[in-house]
Scaffold this motif. Structure first.
Motif, PDB file in Angstrom:
ATOM      1  N   GLN A 183      10.207   6.206  -9.751  1.00 44.22           N
ATOM      2  CA  GLN A 183      11.018   4.991  -9.703  1.00 44.22           C
ATOM      3  C   GLN A 183      11.803   4.900  -8.396  1.00 44.22           C
ATOM      4  O   GLN A 183      11.872   3.840  -7.774  1.00 44.22           O
ATOM      5  N   VAL A 184      12.377   6.015  -7.959  1.00 45.06           N
ATOM      6  CA  VAL A 184      13.162   6.010  -6.726  1.00 45.06           C
ATOM      7  C   VAL A 184      12.286   5.665  -5.527  1.00 45.06           C
ATOM      8  O   VAL A 184      12.653   4.833  -4.686  1.00 45.06           O
ATOM      9  N   LEU A 185      11.111   6.268  -5.442  1.00 40.77           N
ATOM     10  CA  LEU A 185      10.221   5.987  -4.317  1.00 40.77           C
ATOM     11  C   LEU A 185       9.656   4.577  -4.387  1.00 40.77           C
ATOM     12  O   LEU A 185       9.439   3.928  -3.359  1.00 40.77           O
ATOM     13  N   SER A 186       9.436   4.078  -5.590  1.00 41.83           N
ATOM     14  CA  SER A 186       8.987   2.687  -5.741  1.00 41.83           C
ATOM     15  C   SER A 186      10.049   1.717  -5.255  1.00 41.83           C
ATOM     16  O   SER A 186       9.741   0.708  -4.602  1.00 41.83           O
ATOM     17  N   ASP A 187      11.305   2.017  -5.552  1.00 44.42           N
ATOM     18  CA  ASP A 187      12.394   1.169  -5.076  1.00 44.42           C
ATOM     19  C   ASP A 187      12.496   1.209  -3.554  1.00 44.42           C
ATOM     20  O   ASP A 187      12.754   0.188  -2.903  1.00 44.42           O
ATOM     21  N   PHE A 188      12.293   2.396  -2.985  1.00 44.73           N
ATOM     22  CA  PHE A 188      12.360   2.545  -1.531  1.00 44.73           C
ATOM     23  C   PHE A 188      11.253   1.744  -0.852  1.00 44.73           C
ATOM     24  O   PHE A 188      11.495   1.021   0.120  1.00 44.73           O
ATOM     25  N   MET A 189      10.026   1.862  -1.369  1.00 42.82           N
ATOM     26  CA  MET A 189       8.899   1.138  -0.783  1.00 42.82           C
ATOM     27  C   MET A 189       8.723  -0.207  -1.495  1.00 42.82           C
ATOM     28  O   MET A 189       7.759  -0.439  -2.228  1.00 42.82           O
ATOM     29  N   SER A 190       9.669  -1.068  -1.303  1.00 40.02           N
ATOM     30  CA  SER A 190       9.618  -2.407  -1.897  1.00 40.02           C
ATOM     31  C   SER A 190      10.423  -3.352  -1.014  1.00 40.02           C
ATOM     32  O   SER A 190      11.260  -2.929  -0.217  1.00 40.02           O
ATOM     33  N   ALA A 191      10.134  -4.637  -1.144  1.00 41.09           N
ATOM     34  CA  ALA A 191      10.865  -5.649  -0.377  1.00 41.09           C
ATOM     35  C   ALA A 191      12.334  -5.643  -0.787  1.00 41.09           C
ATOM     36  O   ALA A 191      12.655  -5.426  -1.954  1.00 41.09           O
TER      37      ALA A 191
END
Length: 273
Positions: free
Chosen positions: A106-114
């Motif tokens: 979840q943390v990495l998904s948030d980082f790699m997002s607009a």
């Protein structure tokens, strides 16, 4: 060799990458450390240093990526890790639970997002698996490797690692602030008798009072920990971006005088354990 244990530094800066002629000797990439235990590749943190590491890895890879925490200087290079886009790559991603309680995916998904980045985590075509743990757990990645973990004194949380392989131990302890009442007992227990101890040395003792509460430590504190724990070799790491090569040269001289054999890490440096 089956029992080979090596460490290579690809990013040794903290806070933010920095480049230029004044930092060329020690390097300006942010945190990324490669460990090879026999044929197994472990990568600690994905700061900007993971990009030059990835450039040395040809074709699909099988490796473990372990995060100390998720501040930007430790994750900023993740989208530039080329092997993760290869569908034949296998990567196991590990992290202690973030301060929010969110898992590593979840943390990495948030980082790699607009609006932070144009590509999402789904653009990685490799076989990625995500492994959350509680700092203090012991990890068993296989191949005769044992990894002890410990919570560090850092804002939003961080994890220290002790990698044990072939009767040797390397400790990666970055982004932690020294404690008020003596030496940090959690760290002393983690690094006890280690062959190599890599530590957050962002400041000097003289600088620390002006940065108290900023979640970092000093090279002198690291040396005190190393002495108390019977560490063989102490490595100064996570250099402040304001510390240019001339400053780090002075640190190297002072550290060698205080504890002979102490190493000031540099981008590209490789050590055999």
């Amino acid at each position: 060799m089956a029992d080979e244990f090596t460490v290579r530094f690809w990013g040794v800066r903290g806070s933010i990458p920095c480049s230029g002629p004044d930092t060329a000797k020690y390097g300006g990439n942010s945190s990324c450390v490669e460990m090879r235990c026999g044929g197994r590749l472990l990568v600690f943190d994905a700061g900007s240093g993971i990009r030059p590491l990835a450039a040395t890895l040809q074709g699909p890879q099988d490796f473990d990526l372990l995060f100390s925490h998720f501040h930007y200087d430790h994750v900023i290079g993740l989208p530039a890790c080329g092997p993760l886009y290869n569908p034949k790559t296998t990567c196991r991603i590990w992290a202690g639970r973030a301060g929010t309680g969110a898992g590593v995916r979840q943390v990495l998904s948030d980082f790699m997002s607009a609006p932070r980045f144009p590509l999402t985590l789904d653009f990685f075509r490799g076989n990625l698996s995500f492994h959350d743990f509680t700092p203090g757990d012991v990890l068993d990645p296989g191949n005769g490797i044992r990894i002890r973990t410990a919570p560090l004194n850092h804002q939003d949380g961080a994890t220290g690692y002790r990698v044990e392989f072939g009767g040797r131990a390397v400790c990666y302890v970055t982004d932690t602030e020294q404690v008020e009442d003596g030496l940090d007992r959690t760290i002393l227990d983690l690094i006890d008798g280690a062959d190599l101890f890599i530590y957050d040395c962002t400041y000097t003792d003289a600088e620390y009072p002006a940065h108290k509460g900023w979640s970092h430590s000093t090279w002198q504190e690291g040396m005190r920990l190393a002495d108390a724990a019977g560490v063989k070799t102490f490595v100064i790491f996570h250099h402040d971006p304001s510390h240019d090569d001339a400053f780090m040269d002075r640190v190297a001289v002072d550290a060698e005088a205080a504890r002979p054999g102490t190493i000031v890490s540099r981008d590209g440096m490789q050590l055999a354990i």
